[in-house]
Motif scaffolding. Structure first.
Motif, short mmCIF file in Angstrom:
data_model
loop_
_atom_site.label_atom_id
_atom_site.label_comp_id
_atom_site.label_asym_id
_atom_site.label_seq_id
_atom_site.Cartn_x
_atom_site.Cartn_y
_atom_site.Cartn_z
N TYR A 1 19.27 33.49 25.61
CA TYR A 1 18.53 33.72 26.85
C TYR A 1 19.35 34.55 27.82
CZ TYR A 1 21.33 29.96 28.97
OH TYR A 1 22.36 29.18 29.44
N ASN A 2 18.67 35.12 28.79
CA ASN A 2 19.30 35.90 29.85
C ASN A 2 19.46 35.00 31.06
OD1 ASN A 2 19.59 37.66 32.23
ND2 ASN A 2 19.21 39.33 30.78
N ARG A 3 20.69 34.79 31.49
CA ARG A 3 20.97 33.84 32.56
C ARG A 3 20.31 34.25 33.86
NH1 ARG A 3 27.08 31.92 33.51
NH2 ARG A 3 26.62 30.88 31.53
N GLU A 4 20.07 35.54 34.09
CA GLU A 4 19.44 35.98 35.33
C GLU A 4 17.96 35.63 35.36
OE1 GLU A 4 20.16 40.10 35.84
OE2 GLU A 4 22.34 39.90 36.02
N GLY B 1 17.73 29.80 34.34
CA GLY B 1 18.92 29.10 34.80
C GLY B 1 19.47 28.17 33.75
N ASP B 2 20.77 27.91 33.85
CA ASP B 2 21.40 27.03 32.87
C ASP B 2 20.81 25.61 32.91
OD1 ASP B 2 22.98 29.10 32.09
OD2 ASP B 2 24.73 28.50 33.27
N ASP B 3 20.34 25.18 34.09
CA ASP B 3 19.82 23.83 34.22
C ASP B 3 18.41 23.67 33.65
OD1 ASP B 3 18.77 25.51 36.10
OD2 ASP B 3 18.60 23.97 37.66
N VAL C 1 17.33 25.66 30.88
CA VAL C 1 17.25 26.24 29.54
C VAL C 1 16.87 25.16 28.52
CG1 VAL C 1 19.71 25.85 29.06
CG2 VAL C 1 18.48 27.63 27.84
N ARG D 1 16.89 23.00 25.23
CA ARG D 1 17.92 22.73 24.24
C ARG D 1 17.39 22.04 23.00
NH1 ARG D 1 22.73 24.16 25.92
NH2 ARG D 1 23.01 24.58 28.15
N GLN E 1 27.86 38.55 22.09
CA GLN E 1 28.41 37.88 23.26
C GLN E 1 29.90 38.17 23.40
OE1 GLN E 1 28.87 33.50 23.35
NE2 GLN E 1 27.51 33.53 25.14
N PRO F 1 25.45 40.43 28.19
CA PRO F 1 25.06 39.35 29.11
C PRO F 1 24.00 38.43 28.51
CG PRO F 1 23.97 41.38 29.76
CD PRO F 1 24.88 41.73 28.60
N GLU G 1 23.35 34.34 26.77
CA GLU G 1 23.85 32.98 26.58
C GLU G 1 23.22 32.42 25.31
OE1 GLU G 1 26.24 31.70 28.33
OE2 GLU G 1 26.29 33.44 29.69
#
Length: 821
Positions: free
Chosen positions: A607-610, A613-615, A617, A619, A709, A714, A716
């Motif tokens: 995924y693209n972090r922009e 968001g990491d919270d 994503v 899983r 990566q 960019p 994740e």
């Protein structure tokens, strides 16, 4: 004390006794082997039935309302004989018995592998054989293994083993007795030709060395041929010795008679000055006679060596250096050597002693017949070595040049010089014996040039087009040459030693920059191998092999679509190879010694972090489906995965997902809701996520993602927390590979510690052999997530999804669900 005479013995009795002992020993060994084989064959046959039964039950396992249910298929037990007792049990991920015998489940441990595991145990008073298999399931709340046990008593196994043994032992005993009789009869007949041969030789005259023409069997023919060859060599040697003795007697008689006469006169000479002159003439005659004898002996030696073809590898530089070392220091200073570097080290397949004597005779003649410097030059010209020795002596008249190459013939310019007339004849003979030529030329400005041309060993060359291509590419490490069908590209990696004779053609789907690391490491071990790598996609690769659509057939095929590789091997397109590195490879990573996995590549989510968001994503597979269902507009056109109709690896992963996960079709429906984009390769999805045109990519090969990566892209990476599909990039040697041995060498390299270090290092493809070293070992990759690692095993199970009707129904259902609404 008289020497003891060895007592004669009978070869006939010795052979019969030895044959009898061997036959009896072989019979005993064969019976032991048959017994062992009967037991193993019986076990294999019944183990396959047990495994088939367990796998059939595993295929019927379903999840309904978060609970495991199974309806035992009729075929699961119909395959048994009915003479043995059968027990079974099915356990859910919580180790609760779903159906079957609970006490059986209590005695056998859980299984977390789809590969059958076998064990012997005592159950209900009898020895039983148990087959256990696991079935990975994924529900909305959890992921776990369902275990299936099937047990059978062993009465029929023992009965089958005893039947095989009894049916095989009786023929073995009968054949042994028959063989003993045939051996005795055969030995008697075998010695008859030798008796005939003995009579033929006894009847011959002592000087009869003609070939033996007595008809003999093929086995004795080798002995007769050896005798004929020996007699031919003996006849030639006798003729050569007779000729040499006759010529030596003729040539030596004159100087010896002169020496005798001079000595007799000197004995009566009273004048000291006259005596000194007589002694000088005696010395000159003795030197001439000594040189003549030496030359005659050398000619005999060279003739013997030429006949025996005593060949070794030497160089012109070594020969000239050896000749110079044998000269007096004053004479050695007169030599002027001018040999090119190429000529000095060019390998000569020749008799070193003969070459040395050839060069020594030419140099000695030049030193004797001239007072100035002697020039020695050497060069390579059109695949031959040209050596020239030039002097400033009187030279040789044109009319005399052919004559001086004969034995005991000297030119007019040799008057007053000590010599035998054998030197140039030896030179001519040595040059001719080595396939070369000798030429006597007048030297500009006076003198003589002796030119000797010797052929150099011709190195095997490839096709002219390939040789030209390699020479043009020598300064370029790798170059894309031309596009090929299905967006393929061909890359040439020239051999490091500059040769072009050995070429390995590889057809694969791995990105060329990644695969270049493997080629570089392989050529480090094999500097004489040129590698031609053609990159394509997995499905076109498979179809081209079926259609045999190649100008040059590949020696090795590498694909990430393991099911297609299995299909090719199953249909007879693969060559079996028992690699010495195979024992270290996990069982799931190879099949029938025909398909070899060499990487460990998980299917991941990127995924693209922009954009995510990491919270938030996802899983797990379920949370991904829920995110797409609840945020349809946000992710419309921003999600990508494989086009499973085009990508072989995409179809493989989707088919495995559908088998394991109860949420697969829900996720597929979510892809349809957001108008997901579909691609035929991982790099295209990676580019979209890195550029921001895509927010998320599903089932992307982790090897490509990890590598991108690491390069700074960019993106994740998420290794799912419920289950992780892992595939292995596999190698297959086509049955009609032009250079199968080279392909086997590459397979060995890829499975060796060096090849696995490349997989676990710069390529990030992952090393499949356990306990490797590097950042991308299978253990390190597995540790990046918390989900159950589920390798996709190389085995016939992969063929089920490739069934034409099943595949078409799967694709039709997929297309219907994921099509934009």
């Amino acid at each position: 004390m008289p020497a003891r005479v060895a007592k004669p013995f009978s070869i006939r009795r010795r052979i019969f006794a030895l044959a009898l002992a061997l036959l009896l020993a072989a019979s005993v060994v064969l019976i032991i082997f048959i017994r062992d084989y009967a037991e193993r064959a019986s076990d294999r046959a019944f183990d396959r039935l047990l495994a088939a039964s367990a796998l059939t039950i595993a295929g019927a396992v379903q999840v309904e309302n978060e609970a495991v249910v199974v309806e035992i298929p009729f075929a699961a037990f119909a395959m048994f004989s009915g003479q043995d007792r059968v027990f079974y049990a099915v356990e859910d991920p919580d180790a609760s018995t779903v159906t079957g015998y609970e006490d059986l489940a209590a005695q056998v441990g859980e299984t977390v592998s789809a590969e059958p595991r076998f064990a012997d145990m005592t159950y209900r008073g009898e020895t039983v054989r148990v087959a256990s298999v696991g079935r990975l399931i994924s529900t909305a709340s959890d992921t776990g293994w369902v275990t299936i046990h099937v047990a059978e008593t062993q009465n029929q196994r023992e009965a089958l083993s005893n039947e095989i043994l009894s049916n095989a032992v009786l023929p073995v005993i009968a054949l042994t007795l028959l063989a003993v009789g045939l051996v005795w009869f055969g030995i008697s007949r075998m010695f008859a030709p030798l008796t005939e041969l003995e009579h033929e030789l006894r009847a011959r005259a002592p000087d009869d060395l003609s070939p033996i023409t007595v008809p003999v069997p093929e086995e004795v023919d080798h002995l007769v041929a050896a005798l004929n060859g020996f007699m031919a060599r003996l006849r030639n040697a006798m003729e050569r010795v007779s000729g040499l003795v006759a010529e030596a007697a003729h040539e030596v008689r004159t100087p010896l008679a002169s020496l005798r006469a001079q000595a007799e006169v000197a004995m009566d000479e009273q004048d000291p000055e006259a005596l000194r002159k007589r002694v000088g003439r005696i010395h000159t005659g003795a030197v001439q006679a000594s040189q003549l004898v030496s030359q005659l002996l050398m000619e005999a030696t060279i003739s013997h060596r030429m006949e025996n073809q005593e060949v070794e590898t030497t160089t012109l530089g070594a020969v000239v250096a050896e000749v110079a070392q044998r000269l007096d220091p004053d004479q050695a200073l007169r030599l002027s050597v001018s040999i090119t570097d190429e000529a000095a080290v060019a390998p000569l397949r020749a008799d070193r002693v003969a070459l040395r004597e050839m060069m020594r005779n030419v140099v000695d003649n030049a030193l004797v017949y001239s007072d100035g410097p002697v020039d020695i030059s050497g060069r390579v010209d059109k695949g031959s070595l040209v050596v020239e020795v030039s002097d400033r002596g009187p030279g040789i008249d044109d009319a005399e040049k052919p004559e001086v190459l004969e034995r005991f013939r000297r030119g007019k310019a040799s008057a007053g010089k000590v010599g035998s007339g054998l030197g140039l004849s030896i030179v001519a003979r040595v040059a001719e014996a080595h396939g070369g030529t000798l030429e006597l030329r007048d030297r500009d400005g006076g003198g003589l040039t002796v030119a000797i041309t010797l052929p150099l060993p011709r190195r095997a060359m490839g096709s002219p087009a390939l040789a030209t291509l390699v020479m043009a590419m020598m300064t370029v490490p790798a170059l894309v040459l031309m596009p090929a069908p299905a967006d393929a590209a061909t890359t040439l990696y020239p051999a490091r030693d500059g040769s072009s004779a050995t070429v390995l053609n590889i057809l694969g789907v791995t990105d060329t920059p990644l695969f270049a690391h493997f080629v570089e490491a392989f050529q480090t071990r094999n500097a004489d191998v040129t590698v031609v790598y053609e990159e394509t996609d997995s499905r076109p690769l498979y179809e081209r092999i079926l259609a045999d659509d190649f100008e040059t057939p590949p020696d090795l095929v590498i694909s990430s679509a393991s099911d297609l590789q299995l299909k090719l091997a199953n249909d007879g397109y693969a060559l079996a190879y028992d690699s010495p590195y195979l024992p270290a490879l996990p069982d799931w990573a190879h099949w029938r010694n025909e398909v070899f996995g060499f990487t460990f590549e998980p299917a991941v989510i990127i995924y693209n972090r922009e954009l995510i968001g990491d919270d938030e994503v996802p899983r797990t597979h379920l949370t991904l489906a829920e995110m797409l269902e609840t945020q349809t507009e946000r992710f419309r056109g921003k999600i990508a995965t494989y086009d499973i109709g085009v990508s072989g690896v995409g179809y493989l992963l989707a088919a495995q997902d559908q088998t394991i996960s109860s949420t697969f079709w829900r996720l597929a429906s979510a892809f349809g809701r957001v108008n997901a984009r579909f691609s035929g390769s991982s790099p295209a999805i990676l580019n979209g996520v890195a550029e921001g045109s895509l927010a998320l990519g599903y089932n992307v090969l982790g090897s490509y993602a990890f590598a991108r990566q690491a390069e700074g892209a960019p993106i994740e990476i998420v290794v799912p927390d419920d289950y992780v599909l892992v595939l292995t990039r596999s190698m297959l040697i086509p049955r009609d590979a032009p250079n199968a041995e080279l392909a086997k060498a590459f397979v060995d390299f890829a499975l060796s510690p060096e090849g696995q270090a490349v997989a676990s290092g710069p390529t990030a493809l992952g090393s499949v052999v356990p306990d490797g070293s590097g950042p991308w070992t299978s253990e390190a990759i597995a540790a990046r997530g918390r989900g159950v690692i589920q390798p996709i095993p190389l085995g016939p199970g992969l063929l089920v999804a490739l069934d034409t009707l099943r595949r078409q129904r799967f694709l039709d259902t997929w297309q219907e669900i994921v099509s934009p609404k």
